[in-house]
Motif scaffolding. Structure first.
Motif, PDB file in Angstrom:
ATOM      1  N   LEU A   1       0.820  -1.178   0.233  1.00 30.77           N
ATOM      2  CA  LEU A   1      -0.241  -0.163  -0.103  1.00 30.77           C
ATOM      3  C   LEU A   1       0.909   1.157  -0.024  1.00 30.77           C
ATOM      4  N   LEU A   2       2.050   1.409   0.747  1.00 29.87           N
ATOM      5  CA  LEU A   2       2.846   2.278   0.785  1.00 29.87           C
ATOM      6  C   LEU A   2       3.381   2.622  -0.693  1.00 29.87           C
ATOM      7  N   LYS A   3       4.087   1.230  -1.267  1.00 31.98           N
ATOM      8  CA  LYS A   3       4.751   1.658  -2.690  1.00 31.98           C
ATOM      9  C   LYS A   3       3.619   2.006  -3.584  1.00 31.98           C
ATOM     10  N   GLU A   4       2.635   1.857  -3.491  1.00 33.65           N
ATOM     11  CA  GLU A   4       1.374   1.921  -4.436  1.00 33.65           C
ATOM     12  C   GLU A   4       0.680   3.445  -4.156  1.00 33.65           C
ATOM     13  N   GLY A   5       1.093   4.046  -3.284  1.00 33.31           N
ATOM     14  CA  GLY A   5       0.563   5.500  -2.869  1.00 33.31           C
ATOM     15  C   GLY A   5      -0.677   5.486  -2.181  1.00 33.31           C
ATOM     16  N   HIS A   6      -1.079   4.132  -1.827  1.00 29.38           N
ATOM     17  CA  HIS A   6      -2.603   4.129  -1.166  1.00 29.38           C
ATOM     18  C   HIS A   6      -2.383   4.494   0.503  1.00 29.38           C
ATOM     19  N   ALA A   7      -1.053   4.395   0.928  1.00 29.70           N
ATOM     20  CA  ALA A   7      -0.695   4.687   2.291  1.00 29.70           C
ATOM     21  C   ALA A   7       0.302   5.588   2.465  1.00 29.70           C
ATOM     22  N   TYR A   8       0.473   6.274   3.771  1.00 29.80           N
ATOM     23  CA  TYR A   8       1.734   7.235   3.805  1.00 29.80           C
ATOM     24  C   TYR A   8       2.009   7.030   5.364  1.00 29.80           C
ATOM     25  N   TYR A   9       3.257   7.592   5.728  1.00 31.53           N
ATOM     26  CA  TYR A   9       3.695   7.565   7.103  1.00 31.53           C
ATOM     27  C   TYR A   9       3.230   9.055   7.459  1.00 31.53           C
ATOM     28  N   CYS A  10       2.816   8.875   8.630  1.00 29.04           N
ATOM     29  CA  CYS A  10       2.244  10.085   9.466  1.00 29.04           C
ATOM     30  C   CYS A  10       3.039  10.484  10.689  1.00 29.04           C
TER      31      CYS A  10
ATOM     32  N   LYS B   1       8.543   8.531  15.774  1.00 26.64           N
ATOM     33  CA  LYS B   1       7.510   7.263  15.714  1.00 26.64           C
ATOM     34  C   LYS B   1       6.569   8.119  14.449  1.00 26.64           C
ATOM     35  N   ALA B   2       6.008   6.973  13.814  1.00 29.64           N
ATOM     36  CA  ALA B   2       5.035   7.335  12.595  1.00 29.64           C
ATOM     37  C   ALA B   2       3.951   6.246  12.571  1.00 29.64           C
ATOM     38  N   THR B   3       2.789   6.593  12.233  1.00 24.58           N
ATOM     39  CA  THR B   3       1.606   5.732  11.961  1.00 24.58           C
ATOM     40  C   THR B   3       1.611   5.320  10.499  1.00 24.58           C
ATOM     41  N   VAL B   4       1.193   4.335   9.933  1.00 27.50           N
ATOM     42  CA  VAL B   4       1.041   4.410   8.533  1.00 27.50           C
ATOM     43  C   VAL B   4      -0.662   4.516   8.458  1.00 27.50           C
ATOM     44  N   ARG B   5      -0.853   5.458   7.620  1.00 30.18           N
ATOM     45  CA  ARG B   5      -2.297   5.852   7.293  1.00 30.18           C
ATOM     46  C   ARG B   5      -2.679   5.428   5.952  1.00 30.18           C
ATOM     47  N   PHE B   6      -4.035   4.981   5.918  1.00 33.77           N
ATOM     48  CA  PHE B   6      -4.632   4.898   4.356  1.00 33.77           C
ATOM     49  C   PHE B   6      -5.158   6.190   3.967  1.00 33.77           C
ATOM     50  N   LYS B   7      -4.759   6.473   2.493  1.00 35.51           N
ATOM     51  CA  LYS B   7      -4.982   7.843   2.113  1.00 35.51           C
ATOM     52  C   LYS B   7      -6.353   7.628   1.368  1.00 35.51           C
ATOM     53  N   VAL B   8      -7.450   8.205   2.036  1.00 34.54           N
ATOM     54  CA  VAL B   8      -8.849   8.337   1.286  1.00 34.54           C
ATOM     55  C   VAL B   8      -8.764   9.356   0.142  1.00 34.54           C
ATOM     56  N   LYS B   9      -8.730   8.827  -0.962  1.00 37.69           N
ATOM     57  CA  LYS B   9      -8.338   9.789  -2.164  1.00 37.69           C
ATOM     58  C   LYS B   9      -9.508  10.911  -2.395  1.00 37.69           C
TER      59      LYS B   9
END
Ligand code: GLU
Length: 489
Positions: free
Chosen positions: A100-109, A155-163
């Motif tokens: 998901l991170l690689k495909e841009g659906h998620a990001y470090y926050c 410290k980072a969470t990984v969040r899903f990106k609601v596009k």
């Protein structure tokens, strides 16, 4: 139904005891699977390590087994897709976070709790609905600004990106028909906590896919989770299962059934003396109806007749009176031996001082059989009627003891009781016939039977007299008649 094999799952979080709503969800999943010749998976969702407790998980499993809801794969039942505790599956989730991170659906926050709280407070002050706004959402996972901070162990969470917040997600719910959920109902949600633990919505999708789940039945309170999960299914390229959201359960006051309700959990129901057959039958009818309107149903009947088109989308009202009644029907469906075995397993049973003679329990069962709706009630009746230390002459008896013929009836009764351990049916009949004619002016009907019942159990109302007369040891009959006589005028 498509040709896809039916595979359902029940996925409790071990954060409390098994509640009525959870039992019903487990049951509907089970009935659906068995009706369609499919399998039920049991999965423990315990990635919230602060709230989850292994002991509670095992208790929930015990409750399900006690109720007769058995799973085909899960804890203690090895299967192809284990392990079945999510906390033992952490490495399965990692690859999908990376995807998901690689495909841009998620990001470090890197937003801190304080920053999130400040955002919330600001939205509240402006009267706006709150939705997270992360300044990190447009950074790629490999942007040096991000990787540097990660390297420094920030410290980072990984969040899903609601596009696209304007998009509407649509699906056909098996219980509620077409459902439309606007994406803006949810903000960018967390997939991995800052301690690296994955969260429910994410693990649930990964596991439902990995475990080849075809149908997901769960409570309607999960609808907003379903929206998040639909986003995840799509982004991960997974096939979406069929969903069915079960109605909420209301209490007698039409408020959401609270965990504090006296009959809310499986252990409450057990303590109140409900038997698995009664609980299952009642909960099956709490939001589903039999095609021919039949009410007294065994698990086998339910498996045979359960179809999801008869599951009702409107709120179900928990009616303890009805459960009580159904439970009584199932108690009366048992053989006396089965009922006695259940009663004698109860801790209260060993505290009773009951007659010990051979065959006595059959006579006692004949007495309590038609009267009790729960095991707890049966124990109460055994205590009140057969344990002499609990013999008590209750209020409505006083009037009966004052009736003009009562004293004479009880004297006649007492004088004719023999020295045998128990009265036979014939001996009892003979005594009663005798009293009818010897009491001056003759006596019959309630003026005969109520005094006798008071003399046997301390109350004018209760089971058939001849059943009581045969089940109560003559010694008790004598003691009780003498005690009543003292109160007669
Ligand atoms: N662990 C979730 C719960 O106990 C399961 C929800 C679901 O069935 O997806 O509520």
């Amino acid at each position: 139904m498509s040709n896809q094999p039916v595979r359902v799952r029940f996925a409790p979080s071990p954060t409390g005891s098994m509640h009525v709503g959870g039992i019903r969800t487990a049951l509907y999943n089970y009935l659906f699977a068995k009706h369609h010749g499919g399998s039920m998976v049991l999965r423990i969702e315990d990635t919230d390590s602060e709230r989850s407790d292994h002991k509670l998980a095992e208790e929930q499993l015990d409750d399900l087994r006690w109720l007769g809801i058995e799973w085909d794969e899960g804890p203690h039942v090895p299967g192809e897709f284990g392990p079945y505790y999510q906390s033992e599956r952490l490495n399965y989730y990692k690859q999908y976070v990376d995807q998901l991170l690689k495909e841009g659906h998620a990001y470090y926050c890197f937003l801190t709790d304080e920053e999130i709280e400040a955002q919330k407070a600001k939205a509240e002050a402006n009267g706006d609905p709150y939705q997270i706004v992360s300044p990190y959402r447009d950074f790629s996972y490999d942007d040096p600004k991000i990787t540097k901070r990660l390297e420094k162990n920030e410290k980072a969470t990984v969040r899903f990106k609601v596009k696209d917040p304007n998009r509407i997600y649509t699906f056909e719910d098996l219980v509620r028909g077409e459902i439309n959920l606007p994406a803006h109902m949810v903000g960018d949600f967390v997939l991995l906590r800052s301690d690296g633990m994955p969260v429910y919505n994410f693990c649930c999708v990964v596991d439902d896919h990995a475990m080849k789940i075809s149908h997901v039945f769960r409570g309607e309170e999960h609808l907003s989770n379903t929206l998040r999960q639909l986003m995840l299914y799509e982004s991960l390229g997974f096939e979406i299962p069929h969903f069915g959201h079960l109605s909420i359960i209301l209490d007698e006051d039409r408020k959401k059934l609270s965990k504090r309700h006296k009959a809310a959990s499986c252990s409450d129901l057990k303590t109140l003396g409900y038997v698995p057959e009664g609980i299952i039958n009642y909960l099956a009818l709490l939001g589903w109806s039999h095609p021919r309107g039949e009410e007294i149903l065994s698990m086998t009947d339910l498996v045979e007749s359960f179809t999801v088109d008869r599951v009702n989308a409107s709120p179900a009202v928990f009616d303890i009176q009805k459960m009580h009644w159904l439970n009584g029907q199932h108690i009366r469906n048992m053989t006396p031996k089965q009922l006695w075995a259940l009663l004698s397993e109860l801790p209260e049973f060993s505290k009773l001082a009951l007659p010990t003679s051979n065959g006595w329990n059959e006579k006692a069962l004949a007495v309590i059989w038609s009267e009790c709706d729960t095991l707890a009630h049966a124990i109460d009746l055994l205590r009140i009627w057969f344990d002499q230390s609990h013999f008590n002459i209750v209020e409505p008896s006083k009037e009966v003891l004052d009736w003009p013929n009562t004293k004479m009836i009880l004297e006649a009764w007492l004088s004719q009781l023999n020295d045998d351990a128990f009265l036979t049916a014939d001996a009892y009949k003979a005594i009663v016939e005798n009293i009818k004619t010897t009491v001056e002016g003759g006596v019959k009907g309630k003026f005969l039977f109520m005094p006798l019942r008071v003399a046997m159990i301390g109350s004018p109302h209760g089971p058939d007299l001849h059943l009581l007369a045969e089940a109560l040891p003559v010694k008790l009959l004598k003691e009780r008649a003498a005690a009543c006589l003292k109160l007669c005028n």
